[in-house]
Design a protein around this motif. Structure first.
Motif, PDB file in Angstrom:
ATOM      1  N   UNK A  52       0.838  -1.216   0.000  1.00 30.26           N
ATOM      2  CA  UNK A  52       0.000   0.000   0.000  1.00 30.26           C
ATOM      3  C   UNK A  52       0.865   1.255   0.000  1.00 30.26           C
ATOM      4  N   UNK A  53       0.450   2.250  -0.799  1.00 27.77           N
ATOM      5  CA  UNK A  53       1.183   3.496  -0.902  1.00 27.77           C
ATOM      6  C   UNK A  53       0.520   4.583  -0.068  1.00 27.77           C
ATOM      7  N   UNK A  54       1.349   5.432   0.507  1.00 34.86           N
ATOM      8  CA  UNK A  54       0.849   6.605   1.213  1.00 34.86           C
ATOM      9  C   UNK A  54       0.460   7.669   0.193  1.00 34.86           C
ATOM     10  N   UNK A  55      -0.152   8.764   0.682  1.00 34.29           N
ATOM     11  CA  UNK A  55      -0.526   9.846  -0.226  1.00 34.29           C
ATOM     12  C   UNK A  55       0.713  10.407  -0.938  1.00 34.29           C
ATOM     13  N   UNK A  56       1.815  10.588  -0.178  1.00 32.57           N
ATOM     14  CA  UNK A  56       3.045  11.097  -0.787  1.00 32.57           C
ATOM     15  C   UNK A  56       3.611  10.107  -1.803  1.00 32.57           C
ATOM     16  N   UNK A  57       3.465   8.807  -1.449  1.00 33.57           N
ATOM     17  CA  UNK A  57       3.965   7.784  -2.371  1.00 33.57           C
ATOM     18  C   UNK A  57       3.207   7.760  -3.674  1.00 33.57           C
ATOM     19  N   UNK A  58       1.882   8.007  -3.621  1.00 30.57           N
ATOM     20  CA  UNK A  58       1.088   8.044  -4.850  1.00 30.57           C
ATOM     21  C   UNK A  58       1.460   9.240  -5.722  1.00 30.57           C
ATOM     22  N   UNK A  59       1.706  10.393  -5.072  1.00 31.63           N
ATOM     23  CA  UNK A  59       2.142  11.570  -5.839  1.00 31.63           C
ATOM     24  C   UNK A  59       3.479  11.280  -6.531  1.00 31.63           C
ATOM     25  N   UNK A  60       4.383  10.660  -5.784  1.00 31.45           N
ATOM     26  CA  UNK A  60       5.674  10.306  -6.391  1.00 31.45           C
ATOM     27  C   UNK A  60       5.498   9.307  -7.523  1.00 31.45           C
ATOM     28  N   UNK A  61       4.553   8.370  -7.356  1.00 27.07           N
ATOM     29  CA  UNK A  61       4.336   7.353  -8.393  1.00 27.07           C
ATOM     30  C   UNK A  61       3.769   7.984  -9.661  1.00 27.07           C
ATOM     31  N   UNK A  62       2.937   9.031  -9.521  1.00 26.41           N
ATOM     32  CA  UNK A  62       2.440   9.743 -10.702  1.00 26.41           C
ATOM     33  C   UNK A  62       3.612  10.333 -11.491  1.00 26.41           C
ATOM     34  N   UNK A  63       4.509  10.973 -10.754  1.00 25.24           N
ATOM     35  CA  UNK A  63       5.708  11.520 -11.395  1.00 25.24           C
ATOM     36  C   UNK A  63       6.520  10.406 -12.076  1.00 25.24           C
ATOM     37  N   UNK A  64       6.617   9.266 -11.403  1.00 27.42           N
ATOM     38  CA  UNK A  64       7.392   8.143 -11.952  1.00 27.42           C
ATOM     39  C   UNK A  64       6.742   7.593 -13.210  1.00 27.42           C
ATOM     40  N   UNK A  65       5.402   7.496 -13.229  1.00 20.83           N
ATOM     41  CA  UNK A  65       4.700   6.975 -14.407  1.00 20.83           C
ATOM     42  C   UNK A  65       4.925   7.892 -15.614  1.00 20.83           C
ATOM     43  N   UNK A  66       4.771   9.206 -15.390  1.00 20.23           N
ATOM     44  CA  UNK A  66       4.965  10.159 -16.485  1.00 20.23           C
ATOM     45  C   UNK A  66       6.396  10.115 -17.011  1.00 20.23           C
ATOM     46  N   UNK A  67       7.352  10.032 -16.083  1.00 15.10           N
ATOM     47  CA  UNK A  67       8.762   9.963 -16.494  1.00 15.10           C
ATOM     48  C   UNK A  67       9.038   8.674 -17.258  1.00 15.10           C
ATOM     49  N   UNK A  68       8.440   7.566 -16.806  1.00 10.18           N
ATOM     50  CA  UNK A  68       8.665   6.271 -17.447  1.00 10.18           C
ATOM     51  C   UNK A  68       8.090   6.250 -18.860  1.00 10.18           C
ATOM     52  N   UNK A  69       6.872   6.812 -19.015  1.00  7.77           N
ATOM     53  CA  UNK A  69       6.249   6.848 -20.340  1.00  7.77           C
ATOM     54  C   UNK A  69       7.089   7.690 -21.304  1.00  7.77           C
ATOM     55  N   UNK A  70       7.589   8.826 -20.797  1.00  8.17           N
ATOM     56  CA  UNK A  70       8.425   9.696 -21.635  1.00  8.17           C
ATOM     57  C   UNK A  70       9.717   9.002 -22.042  1.00  8.17           C
ATOM     58  N   UNK A  71      10.398   8.403 -21.049  1.00  8.86           N
ATOM     59  CA  UNK A  71      11.670   7.728 -21.337  1.00  8.86           C
ATOM     60  C   UNK A  71      11.457   6.522 -22.247  1.00  8.86           C
ATOM     61  N   UNK A  72      10.395   5.752 -21.998  1.00  5.08           N
ATOM     62  CA  UNK A  72      10.111   4.595 -22.840  1.00  5.08           C
ATOM     63  C   UNK A  72       9.779   4.992 -24.263  1.00  5.08           C
ATOM     64  N   UNK A  73       9.013   6.085 -24.412  1.00  5.60           N
ATOM     65  CA  UNK A  73       8.691   6.576 -25.753  1.00  5.60           C
ATOM     66  C   UNK A  73       9.923   7.033 -26.512  1.00  5.60           C
ATOM     67  N   UNK A  74      10.801   7.735 -25.785  1.00  7.69           N
ATOM     68  CA  UNK A  74      12.051   8.160 -26.423  1.00  7.69           C
ATOM     69  C   UNK A  74      12.898   6.970 -26.857  1.00  7.69           C
ATOM     70  N   UNK A  75      12.952   5.947 -26.000  1.00 10.55           N
ATOM     71  CA  UNK A  75      13.737   4.751 -26.342  1.00 10.55           C
ATOM     72  C   UNK A  75      13.149   4.045 -27.554  1.00 10.55           C
ATOM     73  N   UNK A  76      11.830   3.905 -27.597  1.00 14.19           N
ATOM     74  CA  UNK A  76      11.177   3.241 -28.723  1.00 14.19           C
ATOM     75  C   UNK A  76      11.395   4.023 -30.020  1.00 14.19           C
ATOM     76  N   UNK A  77      11.246   5.354 -29.937  1.00 15.38           N
ATOM     77  CA  UNK A  77      11.412   6.183 -31.135  1.00 15.38           C
ATOM     78  C   UNK A  77      12.847   6.123 -31.646  1.00 15.38           C
ATOM     79  N   UNK A  78      13.813   6.197 -30.721  1.00 14.64           N
ATOM     80  CA  UNK A  78      15.221   6.176 -31.130  1.00 14.64           C
ATOM     81  C   UNK A  78      15.603   4.821 -31.716  1.00 14.64           C
ATOM     82  N   UNK A  79      15.133   3.731 -31.081  1.00 16.37           N
ATOM     83  CA  UNK A  79      15.436   2.393 -31.584  1.00 16.37           C
ATOM     84  C   UNK A  79      14.806   2.168 -32.958  1.00 16.37           C
TER      85      UNK A  79
END
Length: 330
Positions: A52-79
């Motif tokens: 279970x995540x705390x409120x702060x953990x969920x906010x951090x996870x939102x940031x992590x999801x957005x960063x992951x999608x961006x980084x993954x998209x860049x990797x897919x596009x470059x590859x």
């Protein structure tokens, strides 16, 4: 593109590291759990939260999801871009090679890119003679590609490869692979496809020489016989070889040996060597005369009559030999 791909991979590693550190600090999770949560978040496998995540953990996870999608998209596009550029480059390279081969005419086909084949190709290129290499070993073929010499990946023993090499337009063929058996098949195939075409073959074993000649080779050369003969000549006639190397070797003087055919409408036809005044008018020396019937006369006599179709074997400078070509062509 390589730098972009490297930077994208570093971004992926950085997101993993930030995720593991964030979950460890915010939620107090062990390092491995934080890394595991980061990885399943980045890959969107849908496992859900491992704890279970705390409120702060969920906010951090939102940031992590957005960063992951961006980084993954860049990797897919470059590859994807790298793959497309590689495939497009390979395709364009093949097309360029095919167009280059399609333009070949009066060229020489060299079967084998070993030491002998590479030496032949270098000499052809030095004399501005068009040539093409057929080589089965892709690593050896890379040498020809780097040198800018047209090359086909295949075997000279097959009709398909020889057709691709435009044997019907070729001026001659050199069978220079290391195996005498393969050279024999190459000569048989080439002579069957183009009867009468000059074919020069390499022979490793002395016993292979008559077989290659019977198969259709015009000339058969053995590197080992040549080296042995040269060693003896160096012992017996060192100054003669010094002259030959100086005149025709890599550091040659402006001296060449050339064979020049007397055309049917040449003014030289019907004249004697003395009457043609070749030495006086061009400066070259006629060292041999090959008659139309195939007989060779060394140091022909002044009263030797020249006929249309005869070949003059002449020695002289490049400029003087050009004069002889002009004289014989009149």
């Amino acid at each position: 593109l390589k730098i972009r791909l490297l930077l994208t991979l570093l971004l992926i590693v950085a997101v993993c590291a930030i995720g593991a550190i964030g979950f460890h600090i915010i939620e107090g999770w062990p390092w491995f759990d934080g890394l595991y949560m980061t990885v399943i978040t980045m890959t969107t496998v849908g496992y859900g939260e491992i704890r279970p995540l705390t409120h702060e953990g969920r906010i951090f996870n939102i940031f992590l999801i957005l960063s992951s999608v961006t980084a993954g998209g860049l990797l897919l596009a470059t590859a994807t871009q790298a793959l497309l550029e590689f495939e497009l480059g390979s395709f364009m390279g093949r097309r360029r090679l095919e167009k280059e081969i399609e333009k070949l005419k009066d060229h020489y086909i060299i079967c084998g890119a070993g030491r002998v084949g590479r030496t032949v190709a270098r000499e052809f290129r030095a004399h501005k003679i068009p040539c093409l290499i057929i080589e089965l070993d892709a690593q050896r073929a890379e040498w020809a590609i780097k040198e800018g010499i047209p090359v086909l990946i295949g075997s000279g023993t097959t009709e398909e490869s020889l057709k691709q090499a435009r044997i019907e337009q070729a001026k001659g063929l050199v069978a220079a692979v290391t195996s005498d058996a393969d050279n024999l098949y190459i000569v048989l195939t080439a002579s069957g496809m183009r009867p009468g075409m000059p074919i020069i073959a390499r022979a490793s074993e002395e016993e292979a020489i008559p077989k290659l000649k019977r198969a259709g080779a015009t000339q058969v050369l053995s590197p080992y016989q040549f080296i042995g003969h040269r060693i003896v000549q160096l012992v017996l006639r060192p100054h003669v070889l010094d002259f030959i190397d100086s005149a025709f070797g890599s550091q040659r003087m402006d001296i060449q040996i050339e064979e020049i055919r007397i055309p049917d409408d040449s003014n030289l036809a019907g004249k004697t060597l003395e009457g043609a005044e070749i030495r006086k008018r061009t400066g070259v020396m006629i060292v041999a005369l090959k008659k139309i019937d195939g007989t060779m006369t060394f140091s022909p006599a002044p009263d030797e009559v020249l006929c249309a179709g005869d070949h003059l074997i002449a020695i002289g400078s490049a400029g003087d030999l050009e004069k002889l070509e002009l004289l014989s062509g009149k």
